[in-house]
Design an enzyme around this catalytic site. Structure first.
Site, PDB file in Angstrom:
ATOM      1  N   TYR A 221       0.839  -1.196   0.000  1.00  0.00           N
ATOM      2  CA  TYR A 221       0.000   0.000   0.000  1.00  0.00           C
ATOM      3  C   TYR A 221       0.880   1.254   0.000  1.00  0.00           C
ATOM      4  CZ  TYR A 221      -3.891  -3.125   0.910  1.00  0.00           C
ATOM      5  OH  TYR A 221      -4.827  -4.125   0.803  1.00  0.00           O
TER       6      TYR A 221
ATOM      7  N   CYS B  18      -6.408  -5.116  -7.956  1.00  0.00           N
ATOM      8  CA  CYS B  18      -6.202  -4.719  -6.562  1.00  0.00           C
ATOM      9  C   CYS B  18      -5.760  -5.902  -5.697  1.00  0.00           C
ATOM     10  CB  CYS B  18      -7.452  -4.062  -6.005  1.00  0.00           C
ATOM     11  SG  CYS B  18      -8.931  -5.062  -6.114  1.00  0.00           S
ATOM     12  N   HIS B  19      -5.954  -7.119  -6.190  1.00  0.00           N
ATOM     13  CA  HIS B  19      -5.469  -8.290  -5.443  1.00  0.00           C
ATOM     14  C   HIS B  19      -3.945  -8.317  -5.364  1.00  0.00           C
ATOM     15  CE1 HIS B  19      -5.698  -9.575  -9.682  1.00  0.00           C
ATOM     16  NE2 HIS B  19      -4.644 -10.326  -9.402  1.00  0.00           N
TER      17      HIS B  19
ATOM     18  N   GLU C  29      -1.513 -16.406 -10.451  1.00  0.00           N
ATOM     19  CA  GLU C  29      -0.507 -15.620 -11.149  1.00  0.00           C
ATOM     20  C   GLU C  29       0.903 -16.095 -10.837  1.00  0.00           C
ATOM     21  OE1 GLU C  29      -1.157 -11.420 -10.713  1.00  0.00           O
ATOM     22  OE2 GLU C  29      -3.203 -11.570 -11.499  1.00  0.00           O
TER      23      GLU C  29
END
Length: 169
Positions: free
Chosen positions: A104, A136-137, A163
């Site tokens: 973040y 956003c993950h 991913e």
């Protein structure tokens, strides 16, 4: 006109909402992609929306390829409303590459915000109406710990595992 459809995925039934667009591949610009039980997400169609699965054929095709590990970058036009601050944060989130993560604080810094704005960045990310497509993950706590995801932590873990198992060179 607002159109919608649902699509099966490994995350559960997706609700896709969009607007007809002459410039979008397939003719629909995505407005929202939500999962059942999503915090703050659209979970049921609104009155006046038209169900049109064919309008989402291109988008569903790209999502299917993504979940199969065959697609790492979406080519989907989207339109979403948000505050200028949210738009600024979301634009940065859109640059996080497949299989990568940022904290973040990193998102704040890359957005031109003070590193101390992590909480505000987290709140903006939590309002992302385009789960999966706007990744956003891929945002994690400093040190790599998994925190918050409007679609639920199990879904965040699933997407990151997907991913990491299909990283490209």
């Amino acid at each position: 006109m607002t159109v919608y459809t649902t699509a099966h995925s490994p995350l559960g039934e997706l609700l896709l909402v969009g607007e007809e667009s002459a410039t979008a591949k397939g003719g629909t610009a995505l407005t929202s992609l939500s999962v059942p039980g999503q915090k703050g997400g659209i979970t049921t169609p609104a009155a006046g929306w038209r169900e049109d699965p064919a309008a989402f054929a291109e988008i569903v095709g790209q999502l299917t390829a993504y979940f199969a590990g065959e697609l790492t970058d979406f080519d989907i036009e989207f339109t979403t409303a948000g505050t200028p601050f949210q738009q600024q944060v979301w634009k940065t989130v859109e640059t996080i590459g497949y299989g990568a993560t940022l904290s973040y604080a990193d998102v704040a810094e890359r957005s031109g915000l003070p590193r101390g704005s992590s909480r505000a960045v987290g709140a903006a990310i939590g309002r992302n109406p385009l789960l999966v497509v706007r990744p956003c993950h891929r945002v994690v706590a400093s040190g790599g710990a998994l925190t918050g995801y409007a679609g639920g932590m199990a879904r965040k873990e699933h997407l990151l595992a997907l991913e990491s198992g299909h990283r490209t060179a």
